[in-house]
Design a protein around this motif. Sequence first.
Motif, mmCIF file in Angstrom:
data_model
loop_
_atom_site.group_PDB
_atom_site.id
_atom_site.type_symbol
_atom_site.label_atom_id
_atom_site.label_comp_id
_atom_site.label_asym_id
_atom_site.label_seq_id
_atom_site.Cartn_x
_atom_site.Cartn_y
_atom_site.Cartn_z
ATOM 1 N N PHE A 117 0.839 -1.199 0.000
ATOM 2 C CA PHE A 117 0.000 0.000 0.000
ATOM 3 C C PHE A 117 0.873 1.247 0.000
ATOM 4 N N VAL A 118 0.502 2.244 -0.808
ATOM 5 C CA VAL A 118 1.191 3.530 -0.764
ATOM 6 C C VAL A 118 0.226 4.573 -0.199
ATOM 7 N N PRO A 119 0.528 5.137 0.973
ATOM 8 C CA PRO A 119 -0.378 6.126 1.570
ATOM 9 C C PRO A 119 -0.360 7.427 0.771
ATOM 10 N N LEU A 120 -1.532 8.003 0.592
ATOM 11 C CA LEU A 120 -1.609 9.280 -0.113
ATOM 12 C C LEU A 120 -2.064 10.383 0.825
ATOM 13 N N THR A 121 -3.248 10.188 1.369
ATOM 14 C CA THR A 121 -3.816 11.249 2.191
ATOM 15 C C THR A 121 -4.372 10.678 3.479
ATOM 16 N N THR A 122 -4.577 11.543 4.427
ATOM 17 C CA THR A 122 -5.200 11.138 5.673
ATOM 18 C C THR A 122 -6.002 12.325 6.198
ATOM 19 N N TYR A 123 -6.849 12.048 7.150
ATOM 20 C CA TYR A 123 -7.658 13.125 7.744
ATOM 21 C C TYR A 123 -8.081 12.679 9.132
ATOM 22 N N PRO A 124 -8.211 13.618 10.061
ATOM 23 C CA PRO A 124 -8.605 13.218 11.409
ATOM 24 C C PRO A 124 -10.115 13.200 11.602
ATOM 25 N N TRP A 125 -10.564 12.379 12.568
ATOM 26 C CA TRP A 125 -11.935 12.439 13.042
ATOM 27 C C TRP A 125 -11.954 13.293 14.296
ATOM 28 N N GLY A 126 -13.009 14.064 14.444
ATOM 29 C CA GLY A 126 -13.139 14.893 15.643
ATOM 30 C C GLY A 126 -14.504 15.544 15.650
ATOM 31 N N LEU A 127 -14.692 16.466 16.588
ATOM 32 C CA LEU A 127 -15.949 17.204 16.636
ATOM 33 C C LEU A 127 -15.737 18.518 15.899
ATOM 34 N N PHE A 128 -16.424 18.677 14.786
ATOM 35 C CA PHE A 128 -16.242 19.867 13.950
ATOM 36 C C PHE A 128 -17.299 20.913 14.294
ATOM 37 N N TYR A 129 -16.904 22.174 14.178
ATOM 38 C CA TYR A 129 -17.861 23.254 14.459
ATOM 39 C C TYR A 129 -17.504 24.484 13.638
ATOM 40 N N ARG A 130 -18.432 25.438 13.595
ATOM 41 C CA ARG A 130 -18.184 26.698 12.889
ATOM 42 C C ARG A 130 -17.709 27.736 13.901
ATOM 43 N N LYS A 131 -16.522 28.278 13.625
ATOM 44 C CA LYS A 131 -15.934 29.248 14.554
ATOM 45 C C LYS A 131 -16.865 30.442 14.777
ATOM 46 N N SER A 132 -17.490 30.914 13.696
ATOM 47 C CA SER A 132 -18.323 32.118 13.816
ATOM 48 C C SER A 132 -19.477 31.898 14.795
ATOM 49 N N VAL A 133 -20.089 30.686 14.720
ATOM 50 C CA VAL A 133 -21.201 30.398 15.620
ATOM 51 C C VAL A 133 -20.720 30.372 17.063
ATOM 52 N N TRP A 134 -19.581 29.706 17.260
ATOM 53 C CA TRP A 134 -19.086 29.551 18.627
ATOM 54 C C TRP A 134 -18.644 30.885 19.222
ATOM 55 N N GLU A 135 -18.051 31.749 18.381
ATOM 56 C CA GLU A 135 -17.632 33.063 18.883
ATOM 57 C C GLU A 135 -18.850 33.894 19.262
ATOM 58 N N GLU A 136 -19.851 33.804 18.395
ATOM 59 C CA GLU A 136 -21.063 34.575 18.625
ATOM 60 C C GLU A 136 -21.725 34.185 19.944
ATOM 61 N N LYS A 137 -21.744 32.870 20.214
ATOM 62 C CA LYS A 137 -22.425 32.395 21.423
ATOM 63 C C LYS A 137 -21.474 32.267 22.611
ATOM 64 N N GLY A 138 -20.202 32.440 22.350
ATOM 65 C CA GLY A 138 -19.228 32.359 23.438
ATOM 66 C C GLY A 138 -18.984 30.949 23.952
ATOM 67 N N TYR A 139 -19.052 29.954 23.073
ATOM 68 C CA TYR A 139 -18.789 28.570 23.498
ATOM 69 C C TYR A 139 -17.295 28.318 23.606
ATOM 70 N N GLN A 140 -16.922 27.427 24.526
ATOM 71 C CA GLN A 140 -15.526 27.004 24.675
ATOM 72 C C GLN A 140 -15.414 25.521 24.336
ATOM 73 N N GLU A 141 -14.269 25.127 23.775
ATOM 74 C CA GLU A 141 -14.069 23.708 23.480
ATOM 75 C C GLU A 141 -14.075 22.905 24.778
ATOM 76 N N PRO A 142 -14.925 21.903 24.908
ATOM 77 C CA PRO A 142 -14.981 21.131 26.155
ATOM 78 C C PRO A 142 -13.760 20.221 26.292
ATOM 79 N N LYS A 143 -13.295 20.089 27.537
ATOM 80 C CA LYS A 143 -12.125 19.237 27.787
ATOM 81 C C LYS A 143 -12.525 17.900 28.390
#
Lengths: 444, 313
Positions: free
Chosen positions: A164-190
């Motif tokens: 196998f020859v690896p080409l690309t990769t990508y992570p899994w995670g919780l995705f969000y829109r920065k603009s929404v979070w800034e507007e509502k003042g959300y913080q990334e939960p730890k």
Amino acid sequence: MSRPRSESEYLASLIPPSVAAAGLSRRGFLKGTLGAGAALSLSSLLAACGGGDDGGGSGSASQEVTFGSNQSDAVPKKAYADMLAASGLTVKVNTIEHETFQENINNYLQGNPDDVFTWFAGYRMQFFAAQGLAGDISDVWGGLSGMSEALKKASTGEDGKQYFVPLTTYPWGLFYRKSVWEEKGYQEPKTLDELVTLAKQMQTDGLIPIAFADKDGWPAMGTFDQLNLRINGYQFHVDLMAGKEAWDSAEVKKVFDTWRGLLPYHQEDALGREWQEAAQALQKKQAGMYLLGMFVGEQFPEKDREDLDFFTFPEIDPAIGTGAIEAPIDGLMMRAEPKNEEGAKQLLKFAGTAEAENVLLKANNTVIGASSEADASAYTGLQKKAVEFIGSAESIAQFLDRDTRPDFASTVMLPGLQTFIKNPNDIDGLTKSLESQKKSIFTS
Amino acid sequence: MTDLPTVPAAPAEAAVPRRRLGSRVRVSGTDRVLLFVMVAIPLAMVVLWVWLPAIASVVLSFARWTGVGGLDTIEWIGTENYKNVFTNYPPFAPALRHNLIWLVFLFVLPTLFGIFLAVLLDRELRGTRFYQTAFFLPVVLSLALIGFIWQLMYSRDQGLLNAVLGTQIDWYGDSKVNLWAVLVAAGWKHAGYIMLLYLAGLKGVDPSLREAAAVDGASPARTFFSVVLPVMRPINIIIIVVTVIESLRAFDIVWVINKGTNGLELISTLVTSNVVGEASRIGFGSALATIMLVISLVFITIFLSTVMRGERR
């Protein structure tokens, strides 16, 4: 003319006497044809089982190389086309719809597959390599640079050779829109508690906390994996996928139990929705977060992609931490005995270079290059974060359906997880059934 | 069927006296070849594409095999696949139930509705041809396409049905309702098919029978049930067979919706996802296919015995 008294008499009257006189009885005739038919179909059956041994020629780099691609979505399809064009080889591309390609991989590889084809790293690659359906490309690996030891391991079959020859990769995670979070003042939960608090806050703010879709059956596997990696750690994930740990164990039950606690914060009616629709809910600012791979960005218009950010699934058990992540690797394989071996290997060698990856990444910024030599200067903020995220991970899992047997993933886990989403209360019954089905599959 | 022995020459010669006048010897060579070809080709096709695969499925249902590699990689495991199907495969019971519901539903609603439409249209109402075309239109479309068309009605967020009813029901996704939603879509097509078959049959009924019934003072309902329906026996049997076949082979509409998961399991989709998919549980899938074959055989046997009893009468 006398009237025939029975059907057989009537049929007999239709046969010219000459035929009858020759003594061709129907029974004998049937026997003959049956024998011929059996011989014919048996030989074709055997030929079909024998696999493609019509190739085997060495070919040359100037000849055409065939390329089977599962990159049917618009963005990656163009990216692959650009990359193949840059290789300087004559490549004939055969693109098949993404899900269909996976479903037919068995028939595809045993029929007349293309010289080089797209596939996934990990167990899902080893499974086909072990059955002799993939070509050994260890000599190509000798010429590759910028590939980490972890990548090499993910490209190696059970026999220690590379397939196998690896080409690309990508992570899994919780995705969000920065603009929404800034507007509502959300913080990334730890921590998990912070995640629940945040989700409740989102509900009061009129947002769907976690977008969710599982019509195709695999997205829920991602949720399971994230919870399992946080609750039980990387090694347990590996052993569970390999069939060594029990599915009705207390560890797995805890995963489902935690998930049950989070389900009320997930988008409702997930089983009728495709991931694209859930991603659009995030894009339209109807949902606060979405647990998915970075390809979620494909559903965002170019101008909105800079607004996309992510964080890793929060810590559940401090003893386990958040060191284990999921980052599936996509890449290329070569068929066993390709028609144009020299050309195929040359293409694979090119695909493993930073040059090829740069072309690929230019057209698709929802993935990152596997090679460390890939040009990171053109990366978006999200891609840069993904590189750092994957680089700092302690251990990297592929994905549930890439880390375990394909038959177990598709015929047991897929309906099993859908059953859980439908009825999250019968965890004991579900885990017992999963374990009992696992035993029936992992015997061979 | 009775076996055909070597045909004695005498009665055959008596049956074709006139042809003997021509140059019979020259023609018979061609006849022989023609007869051979006409029997051999269909027979070979049936054996090759129907019987051998069917028998191979039954044989493979006792094996564990990934479908990769030669026949020597097949591992024989007896009836274990069947044991697993019945005791250790949660989607099987719903699939069996859904196939039965499919059969009963098609009989009770679309089939009877189709017959009702045919009887109405047979009365030469104004615009009969328009209605015929309208009801028959869905039959021309493939079931897969019908699944897509109804998606427009059923879509949770943009669908017509939810907009009109003001509801938020996920018609295709909610496992409590999706089977019924799909059945309505499948029935839409089925009713038109049955209507056409029955209408063709009704057109073939001798009008003098109805006139005689009318002269005897029978009501239209009585005429239909006591005179027309018995005359239509061959068509009725065809309709029963068509309905059974349609419900057993139901596959495409469900496959395009969600590949037969989440409340839409059918035996045919389970066979496909086990054998065709990346999974390649050839033996296990074959066991499912064999079970489907046995169920089909039950219906075929009932059908054949009815037909043969009818012929003997």
